[in-house]
Design a protein around this motif. Structure first.
Motif, mmCIF file in Angstrom:
data_model
loop_
_atom_site.group_PDB
_atom_site.id
_atom_site.type_symbol
_atom_site.label_atom_id
_atom_site.label_comp_id
_atom_site.label_asym_id
_atom_site.label_seq_id
_atom_site.Cartn_x
_atom_site.Cartn_y
_atom_site.Cartn_z
ATOM 1 N N TYR A 231 70.768 -7.596 7.829
ATOM 2 C CA TYR A 231 70.743 -7.063 9.194
ATOM 3 C C TYR A 231 69.844 -7.897 10.101
ATOM 4 O O TYR A 231 70.117 -8.020 11.310
ATOM 5 N N ALA A 232 68.794 -8.496 9.544
ATOM 6 C CA ALA A 232 67.957 -9.392 10.341
ATOM 7 C C ALA A 232 68.752 -10.635 10.740
ATOM 8 O O ALA A 232 68.635 -11.122 11.876
ATOM 9 N N ALA A 233 69.580 -11.132 9.832
ATOM 10 C CA ALA A 233 70.410 -12.287 10.144
ATOM 11 C C ALA A 233 71.464 -11.934 11.183
ATOM 12 O O ALA A 233 71.774 -12.733 12.069
ATOM 13 N N LEU A 234 72.016 -10.721 11.088
ATOM 14 C CA LEU A 234 72.996 -10.284 12.088
ATOM 15 C C LEU A 234 72.379 -10.199 13.476
ATOM 16 O O LEU A 234 73.035 -10.510 14.484
ATOM 17 N N GLU A 235 71.116 -9.779 13.556
ATOM 18 C CA GLU A 235 70.440 -9.677 14.850
ATOM 19 C C GLU A 235 70.276 -11.036 15.509
ATOM 20 O O GLU A 235 70.134 -11.126 16.730
ATOM 21 N N GLY A 236 70.291 -12.102 14.694
ATOM 22 C CA GLY A 236 70.142 -13.433 15.257
ATOM 23 C C GLY A 236 71.420 -14.001 15.833
ATOM 24 O O GLY A 236 71.401 -15.076 16.433
ATOM 25 N N LEU A 237 72.538 -13.301 15.668
ATOM 26 C CA LEU A 237 73.817 -13.756 16.199
ATOM 27 C C LEU A 237 73.998 -13.312 17.639
ATOM 28 O O LEU A 237 73.326 -12.386 18.126
ATOM 29 N N SER A 238 74.933 -13.966 18.298
ATOM 30 C CA SER A 238 75.306 -13.516 19.638
ATOM 31 C C SER A 238 76.024 -12.175 19.515
ATOM 32 O O SER A 238 76.581 -11.856 18.461
ATOM 33 N N PRO A 239 76.009 -11.365 20.579
ATOM 34 C CA PRO A 239 76.672 -10.048 20.502
ATOM 35 C C PRO A 239 78.129 -10.136 20.075
ATOM 36 O O PRO A 239 78.599 -9.322 19.269
ATOM 37 N N ARG A 240 78.859 -11.120 20.597
ATOM 38 C CA ARG A 240 80.272 -11.229 20.237
ATOM 39 C C ARG A 240 80.441 -11.579 18.753
ATOM 40 O O ARG A 240 81.253 -10.967 18.061
ATOM 41 N N SER A 241 79.665 -12.553 18.266
ATOM 42 C CA SER A 241 79.767 -12.941 16.861
ATOM 43 C C SER A 241 79.391 -11.779 15.951
ATOM 44 O O SER A 241 80.052 -11.531 14.933
ATOM 45 N N GLN A 273 87.471 -19.032 13.980
ATOM 46 C CA GLN A 273 86.432 -20.033 14.144
ATOM 47 C C GLN A 273 85.071 -19.389 14.404
ATOM 48 O O GLN A 273 84.045 -19.810 13.857
ATOM 49 N N ILE A 274 85.068 -18.338 15.254
ATOM 50 C CA ILE A 274 83.816 -17.638 15.541
ATOM 51 C C ILE A 274 83.278 -16.971 14.280
ATOM 52 O O ILE A 274 82.079 -17.019 13.977
ATOM 53 N N GLU A 275 84.172 -16.356 13.520
ATOM 54 C CA GLU A 275 83.771 -15.700 12.269
ATOM 55 C C GLU A 275 83.193 -16.709 11.286
ATOM 56 O O GLU A 275 82.150 -16.455 10.662
ATOM 57 N N LYS A 276 83.847 -17.866 11.140
ATOM 58 C CA LYS A 276 83.384 -18.894 10.217
ATOM 59 C C LYS A 276 82.016 -19.417 10.614
ATOM 60 O O LYS A 276 81.125 -19.584 9.756
ATOM 61 N N ALA A 277 81.814 -19.659 11.929
ATOM 62 C CA ALA A 277 80.521 -20.160 12.399
ATOM 63 C C ALA A 277 79.424 -19.116 12.191
ATOM 64 O O ALA A 277 78.291 -19.453 11.809
ATOM 65 N N ALA A 278 79.746 -17.856 12.406
ATOM 66 C CA ALA A 278 78.760 -16.790 12.221
ATOM 67 C C ALA A 278 78.382 -16.649 10.752
ATOM 68 O O ALA A 278 77.206 -16.461 10.412
ATOM 69 N N MET A 279 79.359 -16.738 9.860
ATOM 70 C CA MET A 279 79.079 -16.650 8.437
ATOM 71 C C MET A 279 78.199 -17.813 7.980
ATOM 72 O O MET A 279 77.277 -17.638 7.162
ATOM 73 N N GLN A 281 76.030 -19.421 9.809
ATOM 74 C CA GLN A 281 74.694 -19.176 10.334
ATOM 75 C C GLN A 281 73.947 -18.144 9.493
ATOM 76 O O GLN A 281 72.765 -18.313 9.173
ATOM 77 N N ILE A 282 74.649 -17.102 9.066
ATOM 78 C CA ILE A 282 74.010 -16.066 8.248
ATOM 79 C C ILE A 282 73.629 -16.617 6.874
ATOM 80 O O ILE A 282 72.523 -16.342 6.374
ATOM 81 N N ARG A 283 74.489 -17.385 6.284
ATOM 82 C CA ARG A 283 74.158 -17.977 4.974
ATOM 83 C C ARG A 283 72.919 -18.852 5.070
ATOM 84 O O ARG A 283 72.077 -18.869 4.172
ATOM 85 N N GLY A 284 72.825 -19.615 6.147
ATOM 86 C CA GLY A 284 71.648 -20.463 6.332
ATOM 87 C C GLY A 284 70.368 -19.661 6.454
ATOM 88 O O GLY A 284 69.334 -20.004 5.878
ATOM 89 N N GLN A 285 70.436 -18.537 7.164
ATOM 90 C CA GLN A 285 69.247 -17.708 7.321
ATOM 91 C C GLN A 285 68.884 -16.997 6.024
ATOM 92 O O GLN A 285 67.709 -16.835 5.695
#
Length: 288
Positions: A231-241, A273-279, A281-285
């Motif tokens: 959930y901390a990683a999700l908070e770091g995403l843009s609202p749309r992502s 593409q947005i989903e892939k980029a968000a995933m 980013q979350i894996r990296g965090q």
């Protein structure tokens, strides 16, 4: 049994008898062998015209070689018909890839493919737990037994000798020797009836730690930690992502790409593409 003429003066059967392995081997050894010229002509027909009858003749004429190679692996406790079957698969792959213009006979080219298929079959079926996964371990698996037969029991000097001969580390030799000497044991196998010599299955003496309070608490803490990190990683995403990921993966009724594309007025590919980029980013965090 149907026959089809493949070379002048000989008839090749469409199939060999399958009643017993003895009759199959006997029939295979009665098949005519090809001369270099006949083999070349058939290989050219297969390569240039996709002639399946030519391919069949090439395979049939080399079945005796497959049987000979398969018999060399009989010491692993696997059925000879299965070894022959896997070797035949390797032979067919070799026939398909054989280039008659290279200047070598098919038997020289096919031996690698035949042994490769048999090796894979032995490794898959020799033990429940796979004993050889790396290249060095596979090399040891098929050479250590013959080395031990020559050297007898292993001293450190003998381990070093085998390691040097096979091009691996001494530690790898000792590890493979241990694996070869062990045997599979069923977790809940049958207990021997004689009380004085009971061979207990692991289920009889291994502790079940699933209900142990400390283990349960450790599991709960680990799950809570993972949940907080997510959930901390999700908070770091843009609202749309974040909304797209929640709709795709965290909702009871998961949304499709096309449904989200309609909601955001973009293409389904853009949502992917947005989903892939968000995933990513979350894996990296989570890995940080």
């Amino acid at each position: 049994m149907g026959y089809r003429e493949m070379k002048k003066g000989f008839m090749f059967p469409v199939a060999l008898p399958t009643g017993s392995i003895e009759s199959y081997i006997s029939a295979a050894y009665q098949l005519p062998m090809l001369s270099a010229e006949e083999e070349y002509d058939l290989a050219v027909r297969l390569r240039d015209n996709e002639d399946l009858d030519a391919a069949r003749a090439l395979v049939m004429s080399h079945l005796r070689f497959v049987i000979k190679v398969a018999r060399g692996y009989s010491g692993y406790g696997l059925a000879l018909p299965d070894l022959i079957q896997e070797g035949t698969v390797g032979l067919m792959k070799a026939v398909r890839r054989f280039d008659p213009d290279v200047g070598v006979r098919l038997v020289s080219f096919a031996v690698h493919w035949i042994k490769a298929e048999i090796h894979e079959f032995v490794l898959r079926n020799w033990r429940i737990v796979k004993v050889a996964t790396t290249k060095a371990q596979r090399k040891l698996f098929f050479n250590l037994r013959s080395s031990k037969k020559r050297l007898g029991w292993f001293s450190q000097d003998e381990v070093n000798e085998v390691a040097e001969q096979l091009g691996v580390k001494p530690e790898t030799v000792l590890e493979m020797e241990t694996r070869l000497n062990n045997r599979d044991t069923a977790f809940d196998g049958v207990v021997m009836a004689e009380e004085e010599h009971q061979a207990l299955a692991p289920v009889a003496y291994l502790a079940d730690m699933r209900m142990e309070p400390a283990s349960q608490l450790e599991q709960m803490d680990s799950e809570e930690h993972d949940r907080e990190q997510l959930y901390a990683a999700l908070e770091g995403l843009s609202p749309r992502s974040r909304n797209i990921l929640e709709a795709r993966w965290l909702s009871d009724k998961k949304a499709t790409l096309h449904e989200l594309a309609d909601d955001y007025g973009v293409s389904a590919e853009r949502i992917r593409q947005i989903e892939k980029a968000a995933m990513k980013q979350i894996r990296g965090q989570l890995a940080a």
